[in-house]
Motif scaffolding. Structure first.
Motif, short mmCIF file in Angstrom:
data_model
loop_
_atom_site.label_atom_id
_atom_site.label_comp_id
_atom_site.label_asym_id
_atom_site.label_seq_id
_atom_site.Cartn_x
_atom_site.Cartn_y
_atom_site.Cartn_z
N GLY A 41 0.81 -1.21 0.00
CA GLY A 41 0.00 0.00 0.00
C GLY A 41 0.84 1.26 0.00
N ARG A 42 0.19 2.36 0.31
CA ARG A 42 0.87 3.65 0.31
C ARG A 42 1.13 4.09 1.74
NH1 ARG A 42 -2.71 7.88 1.32
NH2 ARG A 42 -4.88 7.21 1.36
N LYS A 43 2.25 4.79 1.92
CA LYS A 43 2.57 5.29 3.26
C LYS A 43 1.62 6.42 3.60
CE LYS A 43 6.75 6.74 3.92
NZ LYS A 43 8.08 7.18 4.38
N VAL A 44 0.94 6.31 4.76
CA VAL A 44 -0.03 7.33 5.16
C VAL A 44 0.42 8.11 6.38
CG1 VAL A 44 -2.03 6.22 4.11
CG2 VAL A 44 -1.39 5.62 6.44
N ARG A 45 1.33 7.56 7.16
CA ARG A 45 1.84 8.26 8.34
C ARG A 45 3.27 7.83 8.64
NH1 ARG A 45 -2.45 10.43 11.73
NH2 ARG A 45 -3.76 11.32 10.12
N THR A 46 4.01 8.75 9.22
CA THR A 46 5.33 8.48 9.78
C THR A 46 5.28 9.00 11.20
OG1 THR A 46 6.37 8.74 7.62
CG2 THR A 46 7.80 8.90 9.55
N LEU A 47 5.53 8.12 12.18
CA LEU A 47 5.47 8.50 13.58
C LEU A 47 6.87 8.42 14.18
CD1 LEU A 47 2.34 6.34 14.50
CD2 LEU A 47 2.36 8.77 13.94
N PRO A 48 7.63 9.52 14.12
CA PRO A 48 9.00 9.49 14.64
C PRO A 48 9.03 9.60 16.16
CG PRO A 48 8.50 11.65 13.77
CD PRO A 48 7.29 10.79 13.53
N PHE A 49 10.07 9.02 16.76
CA PHE A 49 10.33 9.18 18.19
C PHE A 49 11.84 9.12 18.39
CE2 PHE A 49 9.28 4.80 17.30
CZ PHE A 49 10.17 4.03 18.04
N SER A 50 12.30 9.27 19.62
CA SER A 50 13.73 9.48 19.88
C SER A 50 14.64 8.38 19.36
CB SER A 50 13.96 9.67 21.37
OG SER A 50 13.56 8.51 22.09
N THR A 51 14.21 7.12 19.37
CA THR A 51 15.09 6.01 18.98
C THR A 51 14.66 5.29 17.71
OG1 THR A 51 13.87 4.57 20.48
CG2 THR A 51 15.89 5.58 21.34
N GLY A 52 13.58 5.73 17.08
CA GLY A 52 13.12 5.06 15.87
C GLY A 52 11.94 5.76 15.23
N THR A 53 11.28 5.03 14.34
CA THR A 53 10.14 5.57 13.60
C THR A 53 9.15 4.44 13.32
OG1 THR A 53 11.58 7.15 12.47
CG2 THR A 53 9.44 6.76 11.47
N VAL A 54 7.86 4.73 13.43
CA VAL A 54 6.83 3.79 13.00
C VAL A 54 6.33 4.26 11.64
CG1 VAL A 54 4.57 2.79 13.47
CG2 VAL A 54 6.15 3.22 15.36
N VAL A 56 3.59 3.74 8.68
CA VAL A 56 2.22 3.25 8.59
C VAL A 56 1.77 3.28 7.13
CG1 VAL A 56 -0.14 3.51 9.44
CG2 VAL A 56 1.78 4.25 10.86
N TYR A 57 1.24 2.15 6.67
CA TYR A 57 0.79 2.01 5.29
C TYR A 57 -0.67 1.59 5.28
CZ TYR A 57 5.74 2.00 4.17
OH TYR A 57 7.05 2.34 4.04
N LYS A 58 -1.36 1.93 4.20
CA LYS A 58 -2.76 1.56 4.06
C LYS A 58 -3.02 1.08 2.64
CE LYS A 58 -7.29 3.03 5.53
NZ LYS A 58 -8.09 4.06 6.14
N ARG A 59 -3.81 0.01 2.55
CA ARG A 59 -4.22 -0.51 1.25
C ARG A 59 -5.58 -1.15 1.42
NH1 ARG A 59 -0.90 -4.92 -2.33
NH2 ARG A 59 -2.40 -5.07 -4.02
N GLY A 60 -6.55 -0.63 0.67
CA GLY A 60 -7.92 -1.11 0.86
C GLY A 60 -8.33 -0.82 2.29
N GLY A 61 -8.86 -1.79 2.97
CA GLY A 61 -9.24 -1.62 4.37
C GLY A 61 -8.17 -2.07 5.34
N TYR A 62 -6.96 -2.40 4.84
CA TYR A 62 -5.90 -2.92 5.70
C TYR A 62 -4.92 -1.82 6.10
CZ TYR A 62 -7.47 -7.61 4.68
OH TYR A 62 -8.23 -8.74 4.59
N VAL A 63 -4.47 -1.87 7.34
CA VAL A 63 -3.44 -0.97 7.85
C VAL A 63 -2.27 -1.83 8.29
CG1 VAL A 63 -2.85 0.72 9.63
CG2 VAL A 63 -5.12 0.75 8.60
N CYS A 64 -1.06 -1.43 7.87
CA CYS A 64 0.15 -2.19 8.16
C CYS A 64 1.17 -1.22 8.77
CB CYS A 64 0.70 -2.79 6.87
SG CYS A 64 2.20 -3.76 7.05
N ALA A 65 1.96 -1.71 9.74
CA ALA A 65 2.95 -0.85 10.38
C ALA A 65 4.25 -1.61 10.65
CB ALA A 65 2.41 -0.28 11.68
#
Length: 130
Positions: A41-54, A56-65
């Motif tokens: 799917g396409r990247k819909v969010r980037t959630l950065p924090f001090s030691t890494g990043t989450v 987040v991708y979405k395709r159809g009704g599915y969310v993947c991280a």
């Protein structure tokens, strides 16, 4: 086991197999790039924090991280969690050198809550993608 639980387990299994295949062919220096490409799917969010990043991708009704560390190559405690509203979270946690996940849920049009952790740093999104 209800059909929703079976679908979630199948989706998680498919995501893990996809990630395993990508990492098996990637050189160690390319593993971080492979982690970001392991979710469909396409990247819909980037959630950065001090030691890494989450990521987040979405395709159809599915969310993947996927949680990706800022310092790849060193094994440390990592986790990623995705929860569709009304369901239990799907979690991948352990000691990893590059990333935790991917984890995938079928959210449809429901909100999701994402969490990621690398070492002592973490992020929690609250309900998003509603």
């Amino acid at each position: 086991m209800d059909s929703g639980a079976i679908r979630r387990r199948l989706a998680l299994g498919l995501a893990v197999l996809t990630a395993s295949g990508l990492l098996a062919v990637a050189a160690p220096g390319e593993a971080q790039a492979a982690a970001s490409a392991s979710c469909p799917g396409r990247k819909v969010r980037t959630l950065p924090f001090s030691t890494g990043t989450v990521l987040v991708y979405k395709r159809g009704g599915y969310v993947c991280a996927v949680t990706v560390t800022k310092k790849p190559g060193v094994k440390r405690r990592m986790s990623v969690s995705v929860q569709a509203r009304g369901n239990l979270p799907v979690v991948d946690e352990g000691r990893f050198a590059y990333h935790a996940g991917p984890v995938m849920v079928h959210a449809g049009r429901r909100c999701v809550w994402l969490k990621g952790r690398v070492g002592q740093g973490s992020v929690s999104s609250g309900w998003i993608l509603c």
